[in-house]
Design an enzyme around this catalytic site. Structure first.
Site, PDB file in Angstrom:
ATOM      1  N   GLY A  12       0.773  -1.233   0.000  1.00 33.56           N
ATOM      2  CA  GLY A  12       0.000   0.000   0.000  1.00 33.56           C
ATOM      3  C   GLY A  12       0.806   1.285   0.000  1.00 33.56           C
ATOM      4  N   MET A  85      -4.444  -7.256  -6.596  1.00 34.66           N
ATOM      5  CA  MET A  85      -3.957  -8.349  -7.439  1.00 34.66           C
ATOM      6  C   MET A  85      -5.070  -9.309  -7.877  1.00 34.66           C
ATOM      7  SD  MET A  85      -0.926  -7.423  -7.820  1.00 34.66           S
ATOM      8  CE  MET A  85      -0.110  -8.807  -8.600  1.00 34.66           C
ATOM      9  N   ARG A  86      -6.227  -8.764  -8.183  1.00 37.03           N
ATOM     10  CA  ARG A  86      -7.302  -9.592  -8.730  1.00 37.03           C
ATOM     11  C   ARG A  86      -7.731  -8.982 -10.053  1.00 37.03           C
ATOM     12  NH1 ARG A  86      -7.263 -14.251  -7.009  1.00 37.03           N
ATOM     13  NH2 ARG A  86      -9.372 -14.561  -7.769  1.00 37.03           N
ATOM     14  N   ILE A  87      -8.011  -9.831 -11.025  1.00 35.13           N
ATOM     15  CA  ILE A  87      -8.542  -9.332 -12.289  1.00 35.13           C
ATOM     16  C   ILE A  87     -10.032  -9.112 -12.092  1.00 35.13           C
ATOM     17  CG2 ILE A  87      -8.988  -9.922 -14.698  1.00 35.13           C
ATOM     18  CD1 ILE A  87      -6.334 -11.505 -14.618  1.00 35.13           C
ATOM     19  N   LEU A  88     -10.505  -7.941 -12.444  1.00 30.19           N
ATOM     20  CA  LEU A  88     -11.920  -7.617 -12.220  1.00 30.19           C
ATOM     21  C   LEU A  88     -12.760  -8.036 -13.427  1.00 30.19           C
ATOM     22  CD1 LEU A  88     -11.149  -4.211 -10.560  1.00 30.19           C
ATOM     23  CD2 LEU A  88     -12.321  -6.110  -9.429  1.00 30.19           C
ATOM     24  N   ASN A 102      -6.388   2.656 -12.416  1.00 28.51           N
ATOM     25  CA  ASN A 102      -5.374   1.670 -12.029  1.00 28.51           C
ATOM     26  C   ASN A 102      -3.998   2.267 -12.252  1.00 28.51           C
ATOM     27  OD1 ASN A 102      -4.278  -0.930 -11.330  1.00 28.51           O
ATOM     28  ND2 ASN A 102      -3.915  -1.297 -13.509  1.00 28.51           N
ATOM     29  N   HIS A 104      -0.139   0.946 -13.166  1.00 27.94           N
ATOM     30  CA  HIS A 104       0.587  -0.238 -13.634  1.00 27.94           C
ATOM     31  C   HIS A 104       2.069   0.124 -13.772  1.00 27.94           C
ATOM     32  CE1 HIS A 104       1.182  -4.052 -15.626  1.00 27.94           C
ATOM     33  NE2 HIS A 104       1.953  -3.414 -16.492  1.00 27.94           N
ATOM     34  N   ASP A 140      -5.059  -4.373 -18.004  1.00 29.21           N
ATOM     35  CA  ASP A 140      -4.094  -3.284 -18.168  1.00 29.21           C
ATOM     36  C   ASP A 140      -4.347  -2.484 -19.445  1.00 29.21           C
ATOM     37  OD1 ASP A 140      -2.872  -3.944 -15.764  1.00 29.21           O
ATOM     38  OD2 ASP A 140      -1.563  -5.401 -16.724  1.00 29.21           O
ATOM     39  N   LYS A 166       8.691   2.902  -8.448  1.00 30.91           N
ATOM     40  CA  LYS A 166       7.754   3.185  -7.341  1.00 30.91           C
ATOM     41  C   LYS A 166       7.770   4.661  -6.949  1.00 30.91           C
ATOM     42  CE  LYS A 166       5.493  -0.330  -5.273  1.00 30.91           C
ATOM     43  NZ  LYS A 166       5.721  -1.133  -4.080  1.00 30.91           N
TER      44      LYS A 166
END
Ligand code: GRF
Length: 211
Positions: A12, A85-88, A102, A104, A140, A166
């Site tokens: 986070g 980390m879940r595909i919606l 999002n 990426h 993505d 980052k």
């Protein structure tokens, strides 16, 4: 006031950058993992948290519907995925069309998916970065709001490069959210047009801009 929810699965640090930039607006943090450190960050900031474990649901759609129910109940205007980390499901992407962002860790459309920094290193590219985009049903994919460009340097490994990216992520995510919040952009033919800029496709930030 725009009410923002952030969806996380892990440490986070991007959530933290959003909390720091918009302390009033982040009103809900949802994690699919009980041990996501981002939950502690949210609690420290006095933000409501919810753990919705995907393993408690029979399938992706049922999980996504439960998330949507919580988002609606909290009157959320904008959702930021930050290391979720879940595909919606397509249904979720459609329900929250133009309200779902999002981040990426690559310069999309290059290097969709996971393990991006190692793949960038293996490709021999000298530049990489990160992208904040509106989410569409495909992985993505979606109109790009801001990209941050980061050099790949001699001696980089995936970890060193990832840390450099980052640092850029923590600048571009708040910047993208601000553009959305302040209604400084429109989407035409699936391209972001930022007001007072004459070329479509979002904003591009370089390292020297954040130094
Ligand atoms: C970031 O690299 C982001 O680009 C990707 O997942 C990572 C999340 O990191 N989608 P953190 O949990 O915000 O530190």
């Amino acid at each position: 006031m725009m009410r923002i929810a952030v969806l996380i699965s892990g440490s986070g640090t991007n959530l933290q950058s959003l909390i720091d930039a918009f302390p009033e607006n982040i009103v809900l943090v949802i994690a699919n993992k009980a041990d996501a450190y981002g939950l502690v960050r949210a609690q420290n900031a006095g933000i409501e948290t919810k753990i919705i474990d995907h393993r408690d649901f029979p399938d992706r759609v049922a999980f996504d519907r439960d998330i949507s129910t919580h988002l609606r109940a909290a009157n959320i205007d904008l959702i930021c995925l930050a290391g979720f980390m879940r595909i919606l499901s397509d249904e979720f992407a459609q329900e929250w069309h133009d309200k779902l962002l999002n981040i990426h860790p690559s310069l999309l459309p290059d290097f969709k998916g996971t393990n991006t920094h190692q793949r960038v290193l293996d490709s021999g590219k000298t530049e990489t970065g990160c992208t904040v985009h509106f989410v569409r049903a495909a992985l993505d994919d979606g109109p790009i709001i801001v990209q941050g460009v980061v050099p790949v340097l001699a001696g980089d490994d995936a970890n060193i490069l990832g840390n450099r990216v980052k640092k850029m992520e923590h600048h571009v995510y708040p910047l993208a959210v601000r553009l959305v919040m302040e209604k400084k952009l429109t989407i035409e033919n699936e391209k972001v047009h930022i007001k007072r800029m004459d070329h479509p496709g979002g904003l591009r930030i370089q390292m020297e801009d954040i130094a």
